[in-house]
Write a protein that holds these residues in place. Structure first.
Motif, PDB file in Angstrom:
ATOM      1  N   ILE A   6      33.113  39.343  39.704  1.00 28.32           N
ATOM      2  CA  ILE A   6      34.368  38.681  39.502  1.00 28.32           C
ATOM      3  C   ILE A   6      34.347  37.754  38.300  1.00 28.32           C
ATOM      4  N   GLN A   9      34.240  39.405  34.886  1.00 28.16           N
ATOM      5  CA  GLN A   9      35.751  39.979  34.675  1.00 28.16           C
ATOM      6  C   GLN A   9      36.757  38.645  34.137  1.00 28.16           C
ATOM      7  N   THR A 123      40.294  41.771  42.880  1.00 21.22           N
ATOM      8  CA  THR A 123      39.284  42.525  42.892  1.00 21.22           C
ATOM      9  C   THR A 123      38.939  43.345  43.963  1.00 21.22           C
TER      10      THR A 123
END
Length: 145
Positions: A6, A9, A123
């Motif tokens: 996570i 990103q 996600t």
């Protein structure tokens, strides 16, 4: 899936205030960065977290004023945190059970990021979509050779 995926990103921005900042300054910073919580940091040490909920419950409902109240008076001190290697499922469980929307990510006592419930949901949805697409391709005979 792990928390570090996570962070890779979304980025590792850390928005924070000091314990002696006024609540007004914290709320202004939340508005500036369009976030619902800030870490409370002293030097590089995590001291707490202040959220919109803390503001509602400990300033507005208690009749305090945001310009004279310090963050340390209303922040949540027992901060639930995760590590980069923890799973997204663990984050969902913690957020659901503890009714929180933000988790600091700590690696060797160093804050390396923050994830929100929105980050986790995004996600999970992306992962599920990828799995569904793979299954559709497999069933439809479009799997790679």
């Amino acid at each position: 899936m792990q928390v570090k995926e996570i962070l890779n990103q979304k980025g590792r921005d850390i928005f924070s205030v000091t314990p002696d900042s006024t609540v007004y300054d914290a709320i202004a910073k939340m508005a500036e960065y369009n976030v619902g919580a800030l870490l409370v940091m002293e030097n590089s040490n995590l001291k707490g977290i202040i959220s919109e909920r803390d503001y509602r419950n400990r300033v507005i409902l208690e009749g305090r004023t945001s310009k004279t109240t310090e963050v340390q008076e209303i922040m949540t001190k027992d901060v639930i945190r995760v590590q980069p290697t923890d799973t997204v499922n663990l984050c969902m469980q913690l957020m659901t059970e503890k009714k929180i929307r933000h988790l600091p990510v700590v690696d060797d006592e160093q804050v390396v990021g923050v994830i929100s419930i929105g980050d986790v949901v995004k996600t999970v949805i992306a992962h599920q979509k990828s799995e569904i697409d793979s299954l559709r391709n497999y069933i439809g005979g479009g799997y790679p050779t």
